[in-house]
Enzyme design. Structure first.
Site, mmCIF file in Angstrom:
data_model
loop_
_atom_site.group_PDB
_atom_site.id
_atom_site.type_symbol
_atom_site.label_atom_id
_atom_site.label_comp_id
_atom_site.label_asym_id
_atom_site.label_seq_id
_atom_site.Cartn_x
_atom_site.Cartn_y
_atom_site.Cartn_z
ATOM 1 N N GLU A 136 -23.860 -26.933 -96.324
ATOM 2 C CA GLU A 136 -24.226 -25.851 -95.408
ATOM 3 C C GLU A 136 -25.616 -26.061 -94.802
ATOM 4 O OE1 GLU A 136 -23.439 -22.248 -97.639
ATOM 5 O OE2 GLU A 136 -21.287 -22.629 -97.589
ATOM 6 N N ASN B 141 -20.352 -7.231 -95.823
ATOM 7 C CA ASN B 141 -21.126 -7.361 -97.065
ATOM 8 C C ASN B 141 -22.496 -8.028 -96.892
ATOM 9 O OD1 ASN B 141 -20.095 -9.893 -96.713
ATOM 10 N ND2 ASN B 141 -19.195 -10.101 -98.751
ATOM 11 N N TYR C 46 -16.686 -21.540 -92.572
ATOM 12 C CA TYR C 46 -15.712 -20.871 -93.440
ATOM 13 C C TYR C 46 -14.361 -21.605 -93.465
ATOM 14 C CZ TYR C 46 -18.539 -16.712 -94.506
ATOM 15 O OH TYR C 46 -19.495 -15.849 -95.002
ATOM 16 N N HIS D 1 -24.585 -13.877 -97.129
ATOM 17 C CA HIS D 1 -23.797 -15.018 -97.641
ATOM 18 C C HIS D 1 -24.725 -15.887 -98.476
ATOM 19 C CE1 HIS D 1 -21.750 -18.848 -97.840
ATOM 20 N NE2 HIS D 1 -22.829 -19.409 -97.309
ATOM 21 N N LYS E 21 -25.970 -11.708 -92.620
ATOM 22 C CA LYS E 21 -24.866 -11.602 -91.667
ATOM 23 C C LYS E 21 -25.210 -10.573 -90.573
ATOM 24 C CE LYS E 21 -21.341 -12.912 -95.098
ATOM 25 N NZ LYS E 21 -20.136 -12.493 -95.834
#
Ligand SMILES: Nc1ncnc2c1ncn2[C@@H]1O[C@H](COP(=O)(O)OP(=O)(O)OP(=O)(O)O)[C@@H](O)[C@H]1O
Length: 143
Positions: free
Chosen positions: A120, A106, A43, A109, A3
């Protein structure tokens, strides 16, 4: 996927190295600056959550590094390598346990099932992935 915070914090090499050293094979890799609509599609299952807008802002705040890793049980084991979604619950030794503090930052992913991985991969790599034989296979797998 690494990310935007993982990219900005120079964790790209560290995260790739963990997957390489584990024995997984890299099948696709690219840096991308996705449109918000692309992130909203990624998402989509979280669109009803209160943190959704913040999540899209965060994910759109800089480039991400998208990868496809292959190997036996890679989805399940890869999620273990990432650690729990909330860094406060991530075990030390996992990527999130070692490198981050808050759930909204965080650093990585990972697909949560083979079905979502397939979905994905199509979303992030419409051009397809790279098929190749790793010469290390016989040293990682019995057969
Ligand atoms: N309570 C929250 N507050 C802020 N951000 C959150 C919260 N819960 C989840 N997120 C963000 O949304 C992402 C997706 O949440 P999800 O519940 O799908 O967890 P995940 O599958 O472990 O994460 P990811 O899809 O990023 O691998 C999280 O990784 C995190 O960045």
């Amino acid at each position: 996927m690494i990310k935007p915070d993982g990219v900005q914090r120079n964790l790209v090499g560290e995260i790739i190295a963990r997957f390489e050293k584990k024995g997984y094979k890299l099948a696709a890799l690219k840096m991308a600056r996705p449109e918000r609509s692309h992130l909203e599609e990624h998402y989509a299952d979280l669109s009803g959550k209160g943190f959704f807008a913040g999540l899209i802002d965060y994910m759109a705040s800089g480039p991400v590094v998208c990868m496809v890793w292959t190997g036996v049980n890679v989805v399940l084991e890869g999620r273990k390598m990432l650690g729990a979604t909330k860094p406060s619950e991530s075990a030390m030794g996992t990527i999130r346990g070692d490198f981050c503090v808050e759930v909204g930052r965080n650093v990585c992913h990972g697909s949560d099932s083979t079905d979502s991985a397939e979905h994905e991969i199509k979303l992030w790599f419409p051009e397809g992935v790279c098929e190749w034989d790793a010469c290390t296979n016989a040293w990682i797998y019995e057969k």
